[in-house]
Design a protein around this motif. Structure first.
Motif, short mmCIF file in Angstrom:
data_model
loop_
_atom_site.label_atom_id
_atom_site.label_comp_id
_atom_site.label_asym_id
_atom_site.label_seq_id
_atom_site.Cartn_x
_atom_site.Cartn_y
_atom_site.Cartn_z
N ASN A 149 1.66 11.13 3.85
CA ASN A 149 0.80 10.01 3.46
C ASN A 149 1.19 8.71 4.17
O ASN A 149 0.33 7.96 4.61
CB ASN A 149 0.83 9.81 1.95
CG ASN A 149 -0.25 10.60 1.25
OD1 ASN A 149 -1.27 10.93 1.84
ND2 ASN A 149 -0.02 10.90 -0.01
N VAL A 150 2.48 8.46 4.28
CA VAL A 150 2.92 7.21 4.93
C VAL A 150 2.59 7.24 6.42
O VAL A 150 2.14 6.23 6.97
CB VAL A 150 4.42 6.95 4.66
CG1 VAL A 150 4.96 5.83 5.56
CG2 VAL A 150 4.63 6.60 3.19
N VAL A 189 10.37 4.96 1.60
CA VAL A 189 10.20 6.41 1.67
C VAL A 189 11.48 7.10 1.19
O VAL A 189 11.43 8.04 0.39
CB VAL A 189 9.83 6.86 3.11
CG1 VAL A 189 9.90 8.37 3.24
CG2 VAL A 189 8.44 6.37 3.47
N GLN A 205 0.83 -1.20 0.00
CA GLN A 205 0.00 0.00 0.00
C GLN A 205 0.87 1.26 0.00
O GLN A 205 0.57 2.23 -0.70
CB GLN A 205 -0.93 0.01 1.21
CG GLN A 205 -2.01 -1.06 1.16
CD GLN A 205 -2.80 -1.09 2.45
OE1 GLN A 205 -3.20 -0.06 2.97
NE2 GLN A 205 -3.02 -2.28 2.98
N CYS A 206 1.94 1.25 0.77
CA CYS A 206 2.88 2.39 0.78
C CYS A 206 3.48 2.59 -0.60
O CYS A 206 3.60 3.74 -1.07
CB CYS A 206 3.99 2.16 1.80
SG CYS A 206 3.47 2.39 3.50
N SER A 207 3.82 1.53 -1.25
CA SER A 207 4.40 1.61 -2.60
C SER A 207 3.45 2.34 -3.53
O SER A 207 3.87 3.20 -4.31
CB SER A 207 4.71 0.21 -3.12
OG SER A 207 5.21 0.27 -4.42
N ASN A 234 5.21 12.62 0.83
CA ASN A 234 5.37 11.18 1.05
C ASN A 234 5.35 10.81 2.53
O ASN A 234 4.69 9.84 2.92
CB ASN A 234 6.65 10.69 0.38
CG ASN A 234 6.52 10.64 -1.12
OD1 ASN A 234 5.42 10.61 -1.67
ND2 ASN A 234 7.65 10.65 -1.81
N VAL A 241 0.22 4.30 7.88
CA VAL A 241 0.77 3.40 8.90
C VAL A 241 0.00 3.54 10.21
O VAL A 241 -0.37 2.54 10.83
CB VAL A 241 2.28 3.62 9.09
CG1 VAL A 241 2.82 2.84 10.29
CG2 VAL A 241 3.03 3.22 7.81
N ILE A 272 9.53 -0.13 5.08
CA ILE A 272 8.73 1.04 4.71
C ILE A 272 9.59 2.31 4.71
O ILE A 272 9.51 3.12 3.79
CB ILE A 272 7.50 1.16 5.63
CG1 ILE A 272 6.52 0.02 5.32
CG2 ILE A 272 6.82 2.52 5.46
CD1 ILE A 272 5.42 -0.16 6.35
#
Length: 177
Positions: free
Chosen positions: A42-43, A171, A25-27, A39, A47, A167
């Motif tokens: 959003n991460v 990033v 999902q992070c990707s 970035n 998370v 993760i």
């Protein structure tokens, strides 16, 4: 695809499977965006909400997820970046507290009981355990740290560390710091 997380076999451990899916999902969130603030914002949100909603963390809730980024004006300092949770400390020196220690050592730090950690900085009195993962540059320097707190002691293990390190690496790779 994030199924490359070292040490993970999604068929054996539910937490490993959770982190593989979270990394995927992070990707998707990071794809096509190079801005570090966008970035990390959003991460941190993904998370935070994912860790709150998953059954693999039952009894070990998170109460803060976010980033501290290296101050461009003072390279020995971390400034508060995007986060989810209660207001936090705005500046942390390298070597101070869990975040500063992870940054100065360029190494993840898992703390089972923050009250037993020498020099712990109590930004939120409800936090009882913490994991901090450095955002490591290709040259070994540190762009900042990825910080996650829990309101319970002993809330983080090696699966958390490996998943969050993967993760954090995503990033770094996707962002212009």
């Amino acid at each position: 695809m994030a199924s490359f997380i070292p040490g993970f076999n999604s068929t054996l451990n539910p937490k490993a499977k959770f982190y593989i899916e979270l990394a995927e999902q992070c990707s998707g969130l990071l794809q096509g965006q190079r801005n570090a603030v966008t970035n990390t914002a959003n991460v941190s949100s993904l998370v935070y909400h994912s860790l709150l909603d998953t059954s693999v963390r039952e009894g070990k809730p998170v109460n803060w997820v976010g980033f501290y980024l290296r101050d461009k004006a003072n390279a020995d300092s971390l400034l508060l970046g995007p986060f989810q949770g209660k207001p936090a400390c705005t500046e942390i020196a390298f070597g101070r507290g869990v975040c500063g220690t992870a940054a100065s050592q360029a190494k993840s730090v898992v703390v089972k009981d923050v009250h037993a950690f020498p020099g712990h900085i109590a930004c939120d009195a409800a936090s009882k355990s913490e994991i901090v993962v450095p955002l490591t540059a290709p040259d070994g320097g540190v762009y900042g740290v990825f910080d996650i707190d829990s309101s319970e002691t002993d809330a983080f293990d090696d699966y958390d560390r490996m998943g969050l390190e993967a993760i954090a690496a995503m990033v770094v790779e996707a962002s212009d710091f």
